[in-house]
Design a protein around this motif. Structure first.
Motif, PDB file in Angstrom:
ATOM      1  N   THR A 121       0.816  -1.217   0.000  1.00  0.00           N
ATOM      2  CA  THR A 121       0.000   0.000   0.000  1.00  0.00           C
ATOM      3  C   THR A 121       0.855   1.275   0.000  1.00  0.00           C
ATOM      4  OG1 THR A 121      -0.148  -0.116   2.432  1.00  0.00           O
ATOM      5  CG2 THR A 121      -1.951  -1.112   1.155  1.00  0.00           C
ATOM      6  N   GLY A 122       2.179   1.089  -0.183  1.00  0.00           N
ATOM      7  CA  GLY A 122       3.066   2.248  -0.260  1.00  0.00           C
ATOM      8  C   GLY A 122       3.280   2.962   1.054  1.00  0.00           C
ATOM      9  N   GLN A 123       3.044   2.298   2.166  1.00  0.00           N
ATOM     10  CA  GLN A 123       3.173   2.926   3.481  1.00  0.00           C
ATOM     11  C   GLN A 123       4.367   2.411   4.266  1.00  0.00           C
ATOM     12  OE1 GLN A 123      -0.584   2.152   5.354  1.00  0.00           O
ATOM     13  NE2 GLN A 123      -1.727   3.561   4.052  1.00  0.00           N
ATOM     14  N   LEU A 124       5.226   1.642   3.617  1.00  0.00           N
ATOM     15  CA  LEU A 124       6.359   1.053   4.314  1.00  0.00           C
ATOM     16  C   LEU A 124       7.548   2.003   4.294  1.00  0.00           C
ATOM     17  CD1 LEU A 124       7.522  -1.455   5.747  1.00  0.00           C
ATOM     18  CD2 LEU A 124       8.328  -2.231   3.500  1.00  0.00           C
ATOM     19  N   GLY A 125       8.009   2.386   5.470  1.00  0.00           N
ATOM     20  CA  GLY A 125       9.201   3.213   5.575  1.00  0.00           C
ATOM     21  C   GLY A 125      10.426   2.341   5.778  1.00  0.00           C
ATOM     22  N   HIS A 126      11.544   2.991   6.018  1.00  0.00           N
ATOM     23  CA  HIS A 126      12.758   2.223   6.273  1.00  0.00           C
ATOM     24  C   HIS A 126      13.642   2.984   7.239  1.00  0.00           C
ATOM     25  CE1 HIS A 126      15.949  -0.675   5.607  1.00  0.00           C
ATOM     26  NE2 HIS A 126      16.786   0.340   5.494  1.00  0.00           N
ATOM     27  N   ASN A 127      14.053   2.312   8.302  1.00  0.00           N
ATOM     28  CA  ASN A 127      14.961   2.889   9.285  1.00  0.00           C
ATOM     29  C   ASN A 127      16.329   2.236   9.117  1.00  0.00           C
ATOM     30  OD1 ASN A 127      12.074   2.491  11.008  1.00  0.00           O
ATOM     31  ND2 ASN A 127      12.944   4.542  10.927  1.00  0.00           N
ATOM     32  N   VAL A 128      17.314   3.015   8.712  1.00  0.00           N
ATOM     33  CA  VAL A 128      18.652   2.481   8.482  1.00  0.00           C
ATOM     34  C   VAL A 128      19.184   1.842   9.758  1.00  0.00           C
ATOM     35  CG1 VAL A 128      21.037   3.075   7.941  1.00  0.00           C
ATOM     36  CG2 VAL A 128      19.177   4.108   6.642  1.00  0.00           C
ATOM     37  N   GLY A 129      19.675   0.626   9.612  1.00  0.00           N
ATOM     38  CA  GLY A 129      20.212  -0.085  10.767  1.00  0.00           C
ATOM     39  C   GLY A 129      19.230  -1.034  11.409  1.00  0.00           C
ATOM     40  N   HIS A 130      18.013  -1.113  10.863  1.00  0.00           N
ATOM     41  CA  HIS A 130      16.992  -2.019  11.402  1.00  0.00           C
ATOM     42  C   HIS A 130      16.311  -2.744  10.238  1.00  0.00           C
ATOM     43  CE1 HIS A 130      17.423  -0.053  15.304  1.00  0.00           C
ATOM     44  NE2 HIS A 130      17.357   1.106  14.659  1.00  0.00           N
TER      45      HIS A 130
END
Length: 206
Positions: free
Chosen positions: A107-116
């Motif tokens: 649904t295009g709502q996935l973010g990304h946290n660098v290092g996780h």
């Protein structure tokens, strides 16, 4: 108060990653040269996509690079267990978290946290570790089917071991395609694998 965040990826992981990358690519391209000599599927790879140019050349490359892959997989497993990297990065993991992460991605709502790693990434990386294990075991089984007959028999004989080897290779190619796509979407992940970038705060688990 100044807080120091851990690096997104420890130095040993970054070093091993950049050994993995060319090693696996060389294994794939030389494996395709070997495959072309006796294809199991109704297609062959173009010569320019292979390494070694022909059967003997492909085998020479494949066996030579195989030892590098074997060494780096061993080093990764030792580091992963001894440092707690596996436990820290890949767990906890639940079917519910995987489903929620997939829905967020679709649904295009996935973010990304660098290092996780999100739940799907955890599942994929664990799957790749398993595929590499199958790839190495079946590789030895079809390379030395007489000397390592017990291993070849474990996979149901030479033809089945070769098919398992091919299936694991296809799985790795698919993973690589997804991995590179995500790097294009989130280019900061590439920077974090090149330099000691601090890990970003982690979002609450789904």
């Amino acid at each position: 108060m100044i807080t120091h965040r851990r690096p997104a990826h420890p130095l040993p992981i970054r070093i091993m990653h950049w050994i993995w990358a060319p090693t696996i690519i060389c294994m794939m391209l030389s494996g395709w040269a070997i495959y072309n000599a006796s294809p199991d599927l109704p297609f062959v790879f173009p010569r320019w996509m292979t390494l070694g140019g022909w059967l003997a050349g492909g085998i020479a490359w494949h066996i030579s690079v195989m030892w590098v892959l074997f060494a780096v997989v061993g080093a990764y497993l030792i580091y992963g267990f001894a440092s707690g990297h596996f436990l820290r990065e890949f767990f906890p993991l639940s079917p519910r978290a995987v489903v929620k992460t997939m829905i967020a991605a679709l649904t295009g709502q996935l973010g990304h946290n660098v290092g996780h790693y999100n739940a799907v990434q955890k599942l994929l990386y664990l799957g790749v570790i398993g595929l590499l294990g199958v790839q190495i075991a079946t590789g030895f089984a079809i390379w030395k089917p007489v000397q390592l007959g017990w291993l070849t028999d474990l996979f149901g004989g030479f033809p089945l071991a070769r098919n398992f080897h091919l299936a694991a290779m296809i799985g790795l190619v698919l993973f690589l395609a997804v991995h590179l796509t995500l790097v294009v979407i989130f280019p900061n992940t590439l920077i974090a694998m090149l330099a000691p970038v601090p890990a970003e705060p982690e979002d609450p688990a789904p």
